[in-house]
Design a protein around this motif. Structure first.
Motif, PDB file in Angstrom:
ATOM      1  N   VAL A   1      -0.681   4.935   1.525  1.00  0.00           N
ATOM      2  CA  VAL A   1      -1.853   4.131   1.169  1.00  0.00           C
ATOM      3  C   VAL A   1      -1.430   2.698   0.845  1.00  0.00           C
ATOM      4  CG1 VAL A   1      -3.673   3.836  -0.556  1.00  0.00           C
ATOM      5  CG2 VAL A   1      -3.237   6.102   0.423  1.00  0.00           C
ATOM      6  N   LEU A   2      -0.302   2.536   0.160  1.00  0.00           N
ATOM      7  CA  LEU A   2       0.190   1.184  -0.123  1.00  0.00           C
ATOM      8  C   LEU A   2       0.415   0.406   1.167  1.00  0.00           C
ATOM      9  CD1 LEU A   2       2.810   1.822  -2.968  1.00  0.00           C
ATOM     10  CD2 LEU A   2       0.649   0.603  -3.205  1.00  0.00           C
ATOM     11  N   ILE A   3       1.061   1.049   2.127  1.00  0.00           N
ATOM     12  CA  ILE A   3       1.363   0.368   3.389  1.00  0.00           C
ATOM     13  C   ILE A   3       0.084   0.047   4.146  1.00  0.00           C
ATOM     14  CG2 ILE A   3       2.445   0.712   5.661  1.00  0.00           C
ATOM     15  CD1 ILE A   3       4.669   2.238   4.151  1.00  0.00           C
ATOM     16  N   GLU A   4      -0.868   0.965   4.145  1.00  0.00           N
ATOM     17  CA  GLU A   4      -2.147   0.706   4.815  1.00  0.00           C
ATOM     18  C   GLU A   4      -2.858  -0.494   4.205  1.00  0.00           C
ATOM     19  OE1 GLU A   4      -4.707   4.124   5.196  1.00  0.00           O
ATOM     20  OE2 GLU A   4      -2.974   5.443   5.433  1.00  0.00           O
ATOM     21  N   ARG A   5      -2.692  -0.682   2.922  1.00  0.00           N
ATOM     22  CA  ARG A   5      -3.338  -1.794   2.239  1.00  0.00           C
ATOM     23  C   ARG A   5      -2.525  -3.085   2.315  1.00  0.00           C
ATOM     24  NH1 ARG A   5      -7.089  -0.639  -2.404  1.00  0.00           N
ATOM     25  NH2 ARG A   5      -8.066   1.341  -1.938  1.00  0.00           N
ATOM     26  N   GLY A   6      -1.424  -3.052   3.044  1.00  0.00           N
ATOM     27  CA  GLY A   6      -0.649  -4.261   3.275  1.00  0.00           C
ATOM     28  C   GLY A   6       0.372  -4.590   2.215  1.00  0.00           C
ATOM     29  N   TYR A   7       0.699  -3.646   1.339  1.00  0.00           N
ATOM     30  CA  TYR A   7       1.703  -3.903   0.310  1.00  0.00           C
ATOM     31  C   TYR A   7       3.099  -3.841   0.934  1.00  0.00           C
ATOM     32  CZ  TYR A   7      -1.681  -3.391  -3.511  1.00  0.00           C
ATOM     33  OH  TYR A   7      -2.737  -3.561  -4.373  1.00  0.00           O
ATOM     34  N   HIS A   8       3.826  -4.932   0.857  1.00  0.00           N
ATOM     35  CA  HIS A   8       5.218  -4.915   1.296  1.00  0.00           C
ATOM     36  C   HIS A   8       5.990  -3.936   0.404  1.00  0.00           C
ATOM     37  CE1 HIS A   8       4.277  -8.392   3.767  1.00  0.00           C
ATOM     38  NE2 HIS A   8       3.794  -8.998   2.695  1.00  0.00           N
ATOM     39  N   SER A   9       6.855  -3.149   1.021  1.00  0.00           N
ATOM     40  CA  SER A   9       7.460  -2.031   0.301  1.00  0.00           C
ATOM     41  C   SER A   9       8.967  -1.985   0.500  1.00  0.00           C
ATOM     42  CB  SER A   9       6.849  -0.709   0.768  1.00  0.00           C
ATOM     43  OG  SER A   9       5.456  -0.669   0.529  1.00  0.00           O
ATOM     44  N   LEU A  10       9.603  -1.153  -0.307  1.00  0.00           N
ATOM     45  CA  LEU A  10      11.031  -0.918  -0.194  1.00  0.00           C
ATOM     46  C   LEU A  10      11.293   0.569  -0.408  1.00  0.00           C
ATOM     47  CD1 LEU A  10      13.924  -2.953  -1.734  1.00  0.00           C
ATOM     48  CD2 LEU A  10      13.765  -0.528  -2.260  1.00  0.00           C
ATOM     49  N   PHE A  11      12.073   1.169   0.501  1.00  0.00           N
ATOM     50  CA  PHE A  11      12.541   2.545   0.338  1.00  0.00           C
ATOM     51  C   PHE A  11      14.066   2.526   0.370  1.00  0.00           C
ATOM     52  CE2 PHE A  11       8.895   3.485   3.479  1.00  0.00           C
ATOM     53  CZ  PHE A  11       7.939   3.419   2.484  1.00  0.00           C
ATOM     54  N   PHE A  12      14.675   3.415  -0.372  1.00  0.00           N
ATOM     55  CA  PHE A  12      16.094   3.694  -0.201  1.00  0.00           C
ATOM     56  C   PHE A  12      16.194   4.956   0.665  1.00  0.00           C
ATOM     57  CE2 PHE A  12      16.284   1.331  -4.289  1.00  0.00           C
ATOM     58  CZ  PHE A  12      17.179   0.346  -3.901  1.00  0.00           C
ATOM     59  N   PRO A  13      16.403   4.804   1.969  1.00  0.00           N
ATOM     60  CA  PRO A  13      16.339   5.980   2.850  1.00  0.00           C
ATOM     61  C   PRO A  13      17.457   6.986   2.623  1.00  0.00           C
ATOM     62  CG  PRO A  13      17.073   4.060   4.082  1.00  0.00           C
ATOM     63  CD  PRO A  13      16.659   3.576   2.722  1.00  0.00           C
ATOM     64  N   GLY A  14      18.503   6.572   1.888  1.00  0.00           N
ATOM     65  CA  GLY A  14      19.513   7.555   1.508  1.00  0.00           C
ATOM     66  C   GLY A  14      19.004   8.500   0.435  1.00  0.00           C
ATOM     67  N   GLY A  15      17.866   8.157  -0.182  1.00  0.00           N
ATOM     68  CA  GLY A  15      17.227   8.987  -1.177  1.00  0.00           C
ATOM     69  C   GLY A  15      17.676   8.659  -2.587  1.00  0.00           C
ATOM     70  N   THR A  16      18.961   8.553  -2.800  1.00  0.00           N
ATOM     71  CA  THR A  16      19.528   8.245  -4.097  1.00  0.00           C
ATOM     72  C   THR A  16      20.831   7.490  -3.868  1.00  0.00           C
ATOM     73  OG1 THR A  16      20.221   9.200  -6.219  1.00  0.00           O
ATOM     74  CG2 THR A  16      20.778  10.447  -4.239  1.00  0.00           C
TER      75      THR A  16
END
Length: 558
Positions: A254-269
């Motif tokens: 939902v954040l991405i749909e609303r245009g919020y720039h985001s950050l994930f750590f794809p390694g998980g931790t």
């Protein structure tokens, strides 16, 4: 310094305060409806299965933790609920499901305070400068009395660009931030990562982002204050059941749909071994694609989503000791999460700060080439290009072959996300910037392995301490490793820090050993007249792991 993203009307994250209640409501509604829809497909058994799974896993977790009275009450509630599920009427199951979904969504949802953001962006460079710029301390210590002198001194302190270096095509990213939604996917070595990335985005003129952070970090009074107010959302990694994970994914989508720039750590931790992450977790990454597809289903002209790989490269890692110990314990089915590592120990942080300030240290954040959600390269025009440089139409990837409409397809979308994950993993390797500590540590451990070729890593770590490597062997090993790594760099397979390019091998040896000796207690290595004594072999192994993905290619060179 770019200030385009310091104005409230520029960055979507400044809307979070006013939209938070709407976000929670939308996430709750969508996650709940998804479960109800799945239950119909499962002929009424779906909700009961989801609640039973959550109850089973929560009871087991709470029993392991054996915490406070509140957790005892939670166990009693979960047990009572699960016992009643078999005879519970469907409306009651839905009521319980709704309450759980809503509580998880509200707990997850971040907050953003523009005043705190302004304060943080002003104070953070000063704080970070004390970590990365030793030569500033004497200037601050003089405490100039005149306002002009004080302003000049603080301006000097705030200038981190000599110690925290940003690399990559930042101009293109600034353009893409206006054309679409950016999703940054960094490597993850330390709890300092999110702090550094926040400063780096501000310094680069890129928008602030929302990101998931481990819930345990919010208990730190200082860190918790900033995380609670700068858009971070709480991820409770202890909760492994489907109900919680689906609410988390819905929130991200939902954040991405609303245009919020985001950050994930794809390694998980954080990478426990300090190896460059190659086996990525694709759950949150998949929300970038699903969010884009949902946006297209509402509006064919919806803004695209761009994935930006980012490597964070340190000479020293604050939590190195605890991380590598946890890595070895995990290999033996040990504990997974660290609740009390060096990041939560004031004495360790103080020691890290004081010793880091003594070094001519550089931390490098390197932004890779942006990708679309299908793994294609993206250029400054915002368009996608395949591996042959041909422009592709992104919307064609998600059209139905039968109707031509944009549709969701779980199997197809999983394959797209898997491919994008592979591209990110490759970008992590190509944009890893090797540092003196890592190269020297790799050489030390490699030479020790050559002495005991029949020993595995665990035996070496247990019994190989206090071996002394002659100086000539260490210097020859580093010189050879640098020559081979520079060859790999010319073919685009890895990056070397500017210091490794400019310094002679002897200087690299000295620098790498000094880093190892300054922070860790007891000392990782000792230097003697005849050579280097290896002491904390697990830490040497930890830093050398950054080089290990490239060792086969290095040895294949003539």
């Amino acid at each position: 310094m770019f200030d385009a993203w310091t104005r409230q009307d520029d960055s979507p994250l400044f809307r979070l305060a006013s939209e938070r209640s709407q976000l929670v409501a939308e996430v709750s509604r969508r996650a709940f409806n998804d479960f109800v829809r799945a239950s119909r497909d499962a002929r009424g058994a779906g909700i009961e299965y989801v609640l039973n799974d959550a109850a089973y896993q929560e009871i087991a977790r709470l029993q392991r933790e054996r915490g406070a009275e509140e957790e005892v009450r939670s166990i009693a509630w979960w047990r009572s609920m699960s016992r009643r599920l078999a005879t519970m009427p469907e409306p009651k199951k839905r009521e319980i499901l709704w309450k759980l979904v809503e509580s998880y969504a509200d707990d997850l949802a971040g907050r953003f305070n523009p005043w705190v953001y302004k304060m943080a962006t002003g104070a953070l460079p000063i704080g970070l400068s004390f970590l990365f710029k030793a030569q500033d301390l004497p200037r601050v210590a003089t405490m100039p009395t005149r306002v002009g002198e004080l302003r000049e001194t603080l301006s000097h302190v705030r200038d981190l660009t000599q110690r925290v270096v940003l690399q990559g095509d930042l101009a293109t990213l600034r353009v893409l931030a206006k054309k679409g939604t950016l999703v940054f996917v960094p490597t993850h070595s330390s709890n300092m990562d999110s702090i550094l990335v926040g400063w780096a985005l501000y310094e680069a003129g890129l928008p602030p982002v929302t990101y998931g952070a481990g819930k345990n970090l919010f208990t730190n009074p200082l860190m918790g204050f900033f995380m609670h107010n700068l858009g971070a959302y709480k991820v409770d990694r202890r909760l492994q059941h489907r109900l919680y994970k689906d609410v988390l994914k819905t929130y991200s989508q939902v954040l991405i749909e609303r245009g919020y720039h985001s950050l994930f750590f794809p390694g998980g931790t954080r990478s426990r071994s300090n190896a460059v992450e190659q086996h990525l977790k694709l759950g949150l990454l998949g929300t970038a694609l699903s969010g884009y597809i949902h946006s297209l289903m509402r509006d064919p002209q919806a803004k695209p989503v761009y994935i930006v790989p980012l490597t964070i490269n340190y000479n020293l890692v604050l939590e190195a000791d605890s991380l590598i110990q946890d890595h070895f314990k995990r290999e033996g089915k040990g504990r997974y999460l660290l609740e009390n590592d060096e990041f939560n120990q004031l004495s360790a942080i103080t020691r890290f700060v004081m010793n880091t300030m003594k070094m001519d240290s550089t931390t490098i954040l390197r932004f890779g080439e942006p990708l679309d959600t299908f793994g294609n390269r993206v250029r400054v025009d915002g368009e996608s290009y395949d591996s042959r440089g041909r422009r592709v139409n992104r919307i064609d990837y998600v059209r139905s072959a039968r109707t031509g409409e944009v549709v969701e397809d779980a199997a197809r979308d999983r394959q797209y996300t898997r491919h994008t994950g592979e591209r990110i993993a490759q970008a992590f390797l190509e944009h890893t910037v090797l540092m003196p500590t890592q190269v020297v540590s790799w050489v030390l451990f490699d030479r020790l392995q050559r002495r005991f070729p029949g020993w595995d890593v665990y035996r070496l770590v247990r019994f190989g301490a206090e071996e002394i490597l002659p100086w000539e062997e260490v210097h020859a090993g580093v010189e050879d490793a640098l020559a081979r790594l520079k060859t790999l760099e010319r073919s685009g397979k890895v990056q070397l820090s500017p210091f490794l390019h400019e310094a002679a091998p002897d200087r690299v040896v000295y620098e790498g050993l000094e880093y190892l000796r300054m922070y860790h207690v007891p000392e990782v290595v000792k230097t003697w007249a005849d050579g280097v004594m290896l002491q904390k072999l697990e830490v040497i192994y930890f830093y050398g792991n950054r080089v290990r993905p490239f060792e086969d290619a290095m040895r294949a060179l003539p």
